[in-house]
Design a protein around this motif. Structure first.
Motif, mmCIF file in Angstrom:
data_model
loop_
_atom_site.group_PDB
_atom_site.id
_atom_site.type_symbol
_atom_site.label_atom_id
_atom_site.label_comp_id
_atom_site.label_asym_id
_atom_site.label_seq_id
_atom_site.Cartn_x
_atom_site.Cartn_y
_atom_site.Cartn_z
ATOM 1 N N HIS A 60 14.265 18.205 -54.684
ATOM 2 C CA HIS A 60 14.280 16.991 -54.936
ATOM 3 C C HIS A 60 15.248 16.660 -55.919
ATOM 4 O O HIS A 60 14.832 15.624 -56.854
ATOM 5 N N CYS A 61 16.104 17.413 -56.249
ATOM 6 C CA CYS A 61 17.085 17.249 -57.387
ATOM 7 C C CYS A 61 17.526 15.721 -57.249
ATOM 8 O O CYS A 61 18.179 15.416 -56.390
ATOM 9 N N TYR A 88 28.968 18.055 -48.265
ATOM 10 C CA TYR A 88 27.400 18.127 -47.597
ATOM 11 C C TYR A 88 26.493 18.844 -48.521
ATOM 12 O O TYR A 88 26.952 19.980 -49.285
ATOM 13 N N ILE A 89 25.182 18.642 -48.541
ATOM 14 C CA ILE A 89 24.209 19.426 -49.078
ATOM 15 C C ILE A 89 24.032 20.462 -48.155
ATOM 16 O O ILE A 89 24.003 20.118 -46.757
ATOM 17 N N SER A 90 23.833 21.530 -48.472
ATOM 18 C CA SER A 90 23.578 23.065 -47.580
ATOM 19 C C SER A 90 22.557 22.479 -46.842
ATOM 20 O O SER A 90 21.513 21.779 -47.464
ATOM 21 N N GLU A 91 22.421 22.416 -45.524
ATOM 22 C CA GLU A 91 20.973 22.196 -44.703
ATOM 23 C C GLU A 91 19.850 22.768 -45.122
ATOM 24 O O GLU A 91 19.550 23.830 -45.357
ATOM 25 N N GLY A 92 18.804 21.750 -45.299
ATOM 26 C CA GLY A 92 17.694 22.414 -45.422
ATOM 27 C C GLY A 92 17.211 22.532 -46.890
ATOM 28 O O GLY A 92 16.233 23.148 -47.413
ATOM 29 N N THR A 96 16.263 14.755 -49.165
ATOM 30 C CA THR A 96 16.850 13.563 -48.713
ATOM 31 C C THR A 96 18.237 13.945 -48.586
ATOM 32 O O THR A 96 19.171 12.953 -48.492
ATOM 33 N N GLU A 97 18.650 15.008 -47.742
ATOM 34 C CA GLU A 97 20.024 15.435 -47.525
ATOM 35 C C GLU A 97 20.861 14.454 -46.654
ATOM 36 O O GLU A 97 22.147 14.440 -47.031
ATOM 37 N N GLU A 98 20.409 13.998 -45.641
ATOM 38 C CA GLU A 98 20.961 12.977 -44.737
ATOM 39 C C GLU A 98 21.405 11.961 -45.555
ATOM 40 O O GLU A 98 22.646 11.465 -45.356
ATOM 41 N N GLN A 103 25.990 9.117 -48.510
ATOM 42 C CA GLN A 103 26.488 8.159 -49.379
ATOM 43 C C GLN A 103 27.804 8.873 -50.070
ATOM 44 O O GLN A 103 28.692 8.286 -50.524
ATOM 45 N N ILE A 104 27.878 10.348 -50.133
ATOM 46 C CA ILE A 104 29.014 10.875 -50.695
ATOM 47 C C ILE A 104 30.228 11.148 -50.014
ATOM 48 O O ILE A 104 31.226 11.541 -50.242
#
Length: 131
Positions: A60-61, A88-92, A96-98, A103-104
């Motif tokens: 939840h960073c 990308y944020i590493s999957e999982g 709220t990675e999607e 956004q980025i």
């Protein structure tokens, strides 16, 4: 093909020294980024796609978007070759990675974020090389 290996290590070297927005550590020290999180593909003559997959320290960073922004800004400034950038944020690894991934990787949102003086100052502090 050898170029891609050099490009890979160059991209890794650039992001390894980015500092965490809240801690005195670098993203590499916190294992937010590692050598394995960088991928480089040739997409045209002398043009490369650089893909970064980073792992926030907690699912939840609240700083994940900011970290993504720091990665993008530093790479855009420092990569010595023509490139497209996907971060990308590493999957999982984030709740709220999607949303954050969208956004980025959105040019307008990145530009708007960098127009915010407070945000820009934080990004600058994170991406500036220590003396």
């Amino acid at each position: 093909r050898y170029l891609t290996v050099a490009h890979l290590s160059r991209a890794s070297d650039i992001i390894r020294t980015i500092r965490d927005p809240e801690k005195p550590n670098t993203l590499e020290e916190l294992e937010v980024v590692t050598e394995n999180c960088v991928e480089v593909q040739e997409i045209g003559e002398d043009e490369y796609l650089v893909i970064i997959r980073f792992t926030p320290t907690v699912p939840h960073c609240s700083l994940a978007t900011l970290i993504g922004l720091c990665l993008r800004i530093k790479l855009q400034r420092c990569l010595p070759f023509r490139h497209k950038l996907e971060i990308y944020i590493s999957e999982g690894t984030h709740s709220t990675e999607e949303d954050i991934n969208k956004q980025i990787n959105d040019k307008e949102r990145v530009a708007a974020a960098m127009e915010n003086p407070n945000l820009r100052e934080i990004v600058e502090q994170c991406v500036t090389e220590p003396d």
